[in-house]
Scaffold this active site. Structure first.
Site, PDB file in Angstrom:
ATOM      1  N   LYS A  81       0.829  -1.214   0.000  1.00 25.02           N
ATOM      2  CA  LYS A  81       0.000   0.000   0.000  1.00 25.02           C
ATOM      3  C   LYS A  81       0.867   1.271   0.000  1.00 25.02           C
ATOM      4  CE  LYS A  81      -2.194  -1.020   3.860  1.00 25.02           C
ATOM      5  NZ  LYS A  81      -1.680  -2.355   4.239  1.00 25.02           N
ATOM      6  N   ARG A  93      11.440  -6.429   4.540  1.00 24.39           N
ATOM      7  CA  ARG A  93      11.145  -5.001   4.367  1.00 24.39           C
ATOM      8  C   ARG A  93      12.039  -4.129   5.247  1.00 24.39           C
ATOM      9  NH1 ARG A  93       5.167  -2.443   4.557  1.00 24.39           N
ATOM     10  NH2 ARG A  93       5.000  -3.364   6.628  1.00 24.39           N
ATOM     11  N   ARG A 144      -9.516   1.211   8.672  1.00 25.86           N
ATOM     12  CA  ARG A 144      -9.132  -0.182   8.871  1.00 25.86           C
ATOM     13  C   ARG A 144     -10.212  -0.968   9.621  1.00 25.86           C
ATOM     14  NH1 ARG A 144      -3.246   0.622   8.669  1.00 25.86           N
ATOM     15  NH2 ARG A 144      -2.116  -1.324   8.778  1.00 25.86           N
ATOM     16  N   ARG A 158      11.128  -2.528  10.851  1.00 23.66           N
ATOM     17  CA  ARG A 158      10.100  -2.122  11.812  1.00 23.66           C
ATOM     18  C   ARG A 158       9.876  -3.202  12.871  1.00 23.66           C
ATOM     19  NH1 ARG A 158       5.182  -0.200   8.024  1.00 23.66           N
ATOM     20  NH2 ARG A 158       4.022  -1.124   9.749  1.00 23.66           N
ATOM     21  N   ARG A 165      -0.797  -9.187  13.303  1.00 22.57           N
ATOM     22  CA  ARG A 165      -1.352  -8.166  12.405  1.00 22.57           C
ATOM     23  C   ARG A 165      -2.264  -8.807  11.361  1.00 22.57           C
ATOM     24  NH1 ARG A 165       3.596  -4.856  10.275  1.00 22.57           N
ATOM     25  NH2 ARG A 165       1.981  -3.537   9.351  1.00 22.57           N
TER      26      ARG A 165
HETATM   27  P1  AMP Z   1       0.813   0.586   8.580  1.00 22.30           P
HETATM   28  O1  AMP Z   1       2.056   1.363   8.371  1.00 22.30           O
HETATM   29  O2  AMP Z   1      -0.334   1.098   7.776  1.00 22.30           O
HETATM   30  O3  AMP Z   1       1.031  -0.888   8.420  1.00 22.30           O
HETATM   31  O4  AMP Z   1       0.387   0.808  10.122  1.00 22.30           O
HETATM   32  C1  AMP Z   1       1.231   0.399  11.174  1.00 22.30           C
HETATM   33  C2  AMP Z   1       0.452   0.210  12.449  1.00 22.30           C
HETATM   34  O5  AMP Z   1      -0.175   1.459  12.841  1.00 22.30           O
HETATM   35  C3  AMP Z   1      -0.696  -0.781  12.367  1.00 22.30           C
HETATM   36  O6  AMP Z   1      -0.266  -2.133  12.541  1.00 22.30           O
HETATM   37  C4  AMP Z   1      -1.572  -0.300  13.534  1.00 22.30           C
HETATM   38  O7  AMP Z   1      -1.010  -0.669  14.781  1.00 22.30           O
HETATM   39  C5  AMP Z   1      -1.449   1.209  13.409  1.00 22.30           C
HETATM   40  N1  AMP Z   1      -2.479   1.756  12.484  1.00 22.30           N
HETATM   41  C6  AMP Z   1      -2.270   2.323  11.260  1.00 22.30           C
HETATM   42  N2  AMP Z   1      -3.431   2.713  10.706  1.00 22.30           N
HETATM   43  C7  AMP Z   1      -4.413   2.370  11.583  1.00 22.30           C
HETATM   44  C8  AMP Z   1      -5.828   2.492  11.573  1.00 22.30           C
HETATM   45  N3  AMP Z   1      -6.484   3.026  10.529  1.00 22.30           N
HETATM   46  N4  AMP Z   1      -6.504   2.042  12.662  1.00 22.30           N
HETATM   47  C9  AMP Z   1      -5.869   1.514  13.725  1.00 22.30           C
HETATM   48  N5  AMP Z   1      -4.536   1.355  13.787  1.00 22.30           N
HETATM   49  C10 AMP Z   1      -3.805   1.777  12.738  1.00 22.30           C
END
Ligand code: AMP
Length: 209
Positions: free
Chosen positions: A8, A122, A83, A155, A166
């Site tokens: 994404k 990654r 999400r 990360r 996740r």
């Molecule tokens: P990402 O970089 O999009 O994979 O987001 C990393 C982490 O941030 C996720 O695993 C969640 O812990 C948190 N996170 C990101 N976006 C959301 C969202 N829309 N709702 C809840 N937690 C989020």
């Protein structure tokens, strides 16, 4: 939208540049707060590093505040938000209030095997958030970002134990959004295996680009 590791962020960076709208990544916003070590950042860390979702009300408040900034007035590309169904409904309500609407929802579809492989390798830039991979998308200089020279890191939430959590959270909370947006006729599926360039070549035509 798409599971963790679907690509994404990688796709959103080029797509937002091409569309001329800001790329709004909830994950990037959260990581920014965590890196600075604000009180909010400390609160977010508990959820993010455990592979859990940040609570809906907190997430929605932070993202909606960002969408209120001037650069979003002509549109934006969301990445990683909404999400959950609750977040999606809150977003719909906010957009309706502003006379806006969601044009398209891109769903990046990948197999679980590929996700595990992508996330183990990654590496992300500490400064600008660009993504690399130790095998499939190496930076020109090891450990440094091609775009800004920032340091690359793995990360905490990309470690295999956390990735499992996740993916579980994704299946339970986020996957229902596929049906939610499909019913509204907004969903476009993209096969997200292959290189970033291959995925981009499948994505752009779906948006008339
Ligand atoms: P990402 O970089 O999009 O994979 O987001 C990393 C982490 O941030 C996720 O695993 C969640 O812990 C948190 N996170 C990101 N976006 C959301 C969202 N829309 N709702 C809840 N937690 C989020």
């Amino acid at each position: 939208m798409g599971p963790p590791g679907a690509g994404k962020g990688t796709q959103a960076k080029d797509l937002s540049a091409r569309l001329g709208v800001p790329h709004i990544s909830s994950g990037d916003i959260f990581r920014g707060e965590m890196a600075v070590g604000t009180e909010l950042g400390e609160q977010l860390k508990k959820f993010v590093n455990a592979g859990q979702l940040v609570p809906d009300d907190l997430t929605t408040r932070i993202v909606v505040k960002r969408l209120g900034q001037a650069d979003c007035s002509k549109g934006f590309l969301l990445d990683g938000f909404p999400r959950t169904l609750e977040q999606a409904r809150s977003l719909d309500a906010e957009m309706l209030q502003d006379g806006g609407k969601i044009d398209t929802v891109l769903y990046l579809d990948v197999t679980p095997d590929l996700i595990a492989q992508r996330m183990a390798g990654r590496r992300m830039c500490k400064k600008c958030g660009a993504s690399y991979h130790t095998v499939t998308l190496k930076p020109k200089t090891e450990g440094a970002c091609d775009r800004c020279g920032g340091e690359l890191y793995h990360r905490d939430d990309d470690r295999p134990e956390t990735v499992k959590d996740r993916l579980r959270v994704y299946a339970e909370k986020t996957a229902p959004l596929i049906g939610y947006y499909d019913q509204q006729g907004l969903l476009r599926r993209v096969a997200a295996d292959g290189t970033p360039a291959e995925v981009q070549a499948r994505t752009f035509p779906l948006l008339g680009l």
